[in-house]
Scaffold this active site. Structure first.
Site, short mmCIF file in Angstrom:
data_model
loop_
_atom_site.label_atom_id
_atom_site.label_comp_id
_atom_site.label_asym_id
_atom_site.label_seq_id
_atom_site.Cartn_x
_atom_site.Cartn_y
_atom_site.Cartn_z
N GLU A 332 0.89 -1.18 0.00
CA GLU A 332 0.00 0.00 0.00
C GLU A 332 0.91 1.22 0.00
O GLU A 332 1.51 1.53 1.03
CB GLU A 332 -0.88 0.01 1.27
CG GLU A 332 -1.46 -1.32 1.67
CD GLU A 332 -2.67 -1.71 0.84
OE1 GLU A 332 -3.17 -0.86 0.10
OE2 GLU A 332 -3.08 -2.87 0.92
N CYS A 366 -2.15 9.03 2.79
CA CYS A 366 -1.88 8.48 1.47
C CYS A 366 -2.93 8.91 0.45
O CYS A 366 -2.62 9.10 -0.71
CB CYS A 366 -1.80 6.97 1.55
SG CYS A 366 -3.27 6.21 2.26
P1 NAD Z 1 8.51 4.63 4.59
O1 NAD Z 1 8.43 3.76 3.39
O2 NAD Z 1 9.73 5.41 4.80
O3 NAD Z 1 8.32 3.76 5.94
C1 NAD Z 1 7.21 2.92 6.14
C2 NAD Z 1 7.62 1.76 7.04
O4 NAD Z 1 8.61 0.98 6.38
C3 NAD Z 1 8.23 2.19 8.37
O5 NAD Z 1 7.80 1.30 9.38
C4 NAD Z 1 9.72 2.02 8.11
O6 NAD Z 1 10.44 1.79 9.30
C5 NAD Z 1 9.73 0.80 7.22
N1 NAD Z 1 10.91 0.68 6.35
C6 NAD Z 1 11.72 1.67 5.91
N2 NAD Z 1 12.69 1.14 5.12
C7 NAD Z 1 12.48 -0.20 5.08
C8 NAD Z 1 13.13 -1.26 4.42
N3 NAD Z 1 14.20 -1.08 3.65
N4 NAD Z 1 12.64 -2.51 4.57
C9 NAD Z 1 11.54 -2.72 5.32
N5 NAD Z 1 10.89 -1.75 5.97
C10 NAD Z 1 11.34 -0.50 5.85
O7 NAD Z 1 7.21 5.53 4.53
P2 NAD Z 1 6.91 6.86 5.35
O8 NAD Z 1 7.53 7.98 4.62
O9 NAD Z 1 7.25 6.69 6.76
O10 NAD Z 1 5.33 6.90 5.22
C11 NAD Z 1 4.69 7.74 4.36
C12 NAD Z 1 4.42 7.03 3.04
O11 NAD Z 1 3.48 5.99 3.26
C13 NAD Z 1 3.78 7.95 2.03
O12 NAD Z 1 4.34 7.74 0.76
C14 NAD Z 1 2.32 7.51 2.03
O13 NAD Z 1 1.63 7.80 0.85
C15 NAD Z 1 2.45 6.06 2.28
N6 NAD Z 1 1.21 5.50 2.84
C16 NAD Z 1 0.43 4.74 2.03
C17 NAD Z 1 -0.79 4.23 2.51
C18 NAD Z 1 -1.67 3.40 1.62
O14 NAD Z 1 -2.60 2.79 2.12
N7 NAD Z 1 -1.45 3.35 0.33
C19 NAD Z 1 -1.19 4.52 3.81
C20 NAD Z 1 -0.37 5.32 4.59
C21 NAD Z 1 0.83 5.80 4.09
#
Ligand code: NAD
Length: 593
Positions: A332, A366
């Site tokens: 997502e 998001c």
């Molecule tokens: P992010 O991708 O940086 O982090 C999300 C999660 O992934 C965190 O728990 C982080 O610790 C983990 N993570 C980071 N690097 C990783 C790796 N290499 N391997 C595994 N896990 C890892 O995202 P963010 O910037 O914290 O969150 C915002 C983003 O999330 C925005 O782009 C937003 O649109 C998206 N989002 C999407 C939805 C949806 O339903 N489509 C919902 C909420 C947020």
């Protein structure tokens, strides 16, 4: 510095600081004046049946504590606050399933910058051990009846609604969002728990399928749980993103291991605590903690299925890692979501809806609208109505339901949004309203912002800002508006404002987004738990919610039986082939699939 604290059964919790949030809550400081030395209770006021006290912490504001031994405690540390009761924080942190690294990281309250918690960090070995434990517990769990497992979800539903004030306090403390947006999370978890609690049996029931030959072959399809489902979640909806995706996994007989974002661990841990209270046996819902590239990747290495919510960049890495192990995943991801305001839209309704669509959770959502295409004929009237509504928005760092917008979650997020706006302006975009940080309200506040004149070549044109910023564009033909809405690589959510709902539905089929909301920004699709939610194109793979949201956590097994031997008996292979061919022609003639 003075703070108002509510006396609770196990300590105190911060209500607000004097004077600003006090004004917001309508309360009156009982006595003012500073004293040297220790914290001093300078006033009391009966309220909420439990009592408020006004406490003077001399010299607190300027000193930043460096304690690494536990949650900052103002009784010991003049730079800290009772933003959360330290004993409550310690209790929640005890819920981290394993954290043997000896390291901690400090989280802070976005509203004030004050310390919240020193969160222990898990190692990759901890994650593997936690998954093993989950796998052992899962075997017995999978043997239980679905309705037994569903009871846990239905109990969670009640607990979440009963404890909503405490949950919203945590969400706000960690994410800095406004109270009404914290409530959206409470409601979403309750709705998800109710939906899967009441429908899981139907979704998971084995079902007959057509056999090869009517009456001769029977097929039944079973659904088996995957085993251990890993959930990696972001900070922006810290309660529902950490909890809701795991509920269908749990009720379908899996164990769950979650890795919430490091910024919002306490909220995620409170969800795990509520599940225990709802009757979930040990080790079926475990929480690990730490940086994504270490702890998240360890979880992908150990889980039998991975549900990731986060940015598209990270999602690609997660998908690639899951693919190497041949375990399934749902992703997502991000969005650059368009809104179309058609010529026949009700302008007032569209302007009011656009405020919600663009600025809920300060745009850190998001499905938030970041691009708006408005019909040329109504552009000026719409912009006037939109700006008028934004002007009356209330920004505050408080717990009032009257507040319209909170702040950014972190300095990094504030810097990103500021950079997007500054770069666009430097390259010729115009700010119609907002455009600046508001440190006077709190360190991470940014004004709701509307831009015009955004063009390709500006980062904000195509990149997700994830903040309270929207770009406005005029359009003359609907075909052009749809083409521009589809220009982005993302395909998460879109919305259309029109008085002609049928026309809106027709137009929706041309938009390449996983959800399209008509006459609203995002709430109807987000809140309709029976319908799938997720992204097309670079916004993701798979869907949460609905039957799709639970089926992803199961493996399909087809069990077929035949009344007759499949091999020819008393016939040559050639005669058997002729008979078979005649049967096939007959089946087509009688339109049997
Ligand atoms: P992010 O991708 O940086 O982090 C999300 C999660 O992934 C965190 O728990 C982080 O610790 C983990 N993570 C980071 N690097 C990783 C790796 N290499 N391997 C595994 N896990 C890892 O995202 P963010 O910037 O914290 O969150 C915002 C983003 O999330 C925005 O782009 C937003 O649109 C998206 N989002 C999407 C939805 C949806 O339903 N489509 C919902 C909420 C947020």
């Amino acid at each position: 510095m003075f703070t108002w604290e509510r006396v609770t059964s196990n300590g105190f919790e911060l209500i607000g600081s004097d004077p600003q949030p006090l004004e917001a809550t309508g309360r009156r400081a009982i006595r003012r004046g500073s004293s040297g030395g220790n914290p001093r209770i300078v006033g009391r006021e009966p309220a909420d049946g439990r009592g408020l006290r006004l406490v003077d912490y001399p010299g607190r504001v300027s000193v930043r504590p460096e304690s690494t031994t536990g949650p900052a405690d103002p009784m010991l540390d003049p730079g800290a606050s009772y933003a959360l009761d330290p004993r409550r924080v310690r209790g929640l942190l005890g819920g981290v399933a394993a954290a043997t690294s000896g390291e901690t990281f400090r989280t802070t309250a976005p509203f004030t910058g004050q310390p919240l918690a020193e969160v222990p960090v898990s190692t990759a070995a901890d994650v593997a051990a936690v998954c093993d434990r989950g796998r052992r517990a899962q075997r017995a769990w999978a043997e239980t009846e679905v309705r037994h497992r569903a009871r846990v979800l239905l109990a969670l539903h009640d607990l979440v609604l009963d404890r909503q004030a405490e949950i919203m306090d945590l969400i706000q403390a960690e994410s800095g969002k406004a109270r009404k947006h914290a409530f959206e999370e409470v409601a979403h978890v309750a709705m998800t728990a109710r939906y899967y609690g009441l429908t899981a049996q139907r979704h998971l029931r084995g079902a007959p399928r057509l056999g090869a030959f009517p009456g001769l072959t029977q097929v039944r399809v079973n659904r088996a749980p995957k085993g251990v489902v890993g959930i990696i979640s972001p900070w922006n909806y810290p309660f529902t993103m950490a909890l809701s995706d795991g509920l269908p996994a749990l009720v379908s007989g899996n164990a769950v291991v979650t890795k919430p974002d490091t910024l919002t661990m306490l909220t995620a841990l409170s969800g795990a605590e509520l599940l225990r209270e709802a009757g979930l046996p040990d080790d079926l819902w475990q929480v690990v903690s730490g940086p994504g590239p270490v702890v998240g990747t360890a979880l992908i290495d150990a889980a039998d299925y991975l549900c990731f919510t986060g940015s598209t960049t990270t999602g690609r890495a997660v998908g690639a890692q899951a693919a190497r192990r041949l375990v399934g995943c749902s992703l997502e991801l991000g969005g650059k979501n368009p809104m179309l305001v058609l010529r026949d839209a009700a302008i007032g309704r569209a302007a009011e809806g656009a405020v919600r669509a663009c600025f809920s959770s300060a745009g850190q959502m998001c499905v938030s609208t970041e691009r708006m295409y408005v019909a040329d004929d109504i552009y000026d009237a719409f912009v006037a109505a939109f700006l008028q509504r934004i002007e009356s928005m209330r920004l505050a760092a408080d717990r009032s339901f009257e507040t319209d917008m909170g702040c950014m979650v972190s300095a990094a997020q504030l810097a990103k949004v500021t950079a997007h706006v500054d770069e666009a302006v430097a390259k010729g975009a115009r700010v119609l309203i907002g455009g600046r940080p508001r440190p006077g309200i709190g360190p991470l506040f940014f004004e709701p912002t509307v831009l015009e004149g955004v063009r390709p070549g500006m980062s904000i044109f195509a990149d997700e800002s994830f903040g309270p910023v929207v770009s406005l564009y005029r359009f003359t033909t609907e075909a052009d508006a749809v083409a521009r809405a589809n220009e982005s690589g993302y395909g998460l959510n879109a919305s259309i404002y029109t008085r002609d709902v049928s026309r809106g539905r027709r137009l929706a089929t041309q938009i390449r987004c996983g959800t399209v909301n008509i006459n609203e920004g995002y709430v109807p699709s987000f809140a309709s738990i029976d319908s799938p939610m997720g992204g097309m194109r670079e916004s993701g793979l798979g869907r949460r919610q609905g039957p799709e949201g639970i089926h992803r956590y199961t493996d399909l097994q087809a069990v077929a039986s035949s009344r007759v031997r499949v091999a020819p008996v008393g016939l040559s292979d050639e005669a058997y082939a002729r008979l078979f061919t005649r049967s096939l022609r007959l089946l087509k003639r009688v339109r049997r699939p």
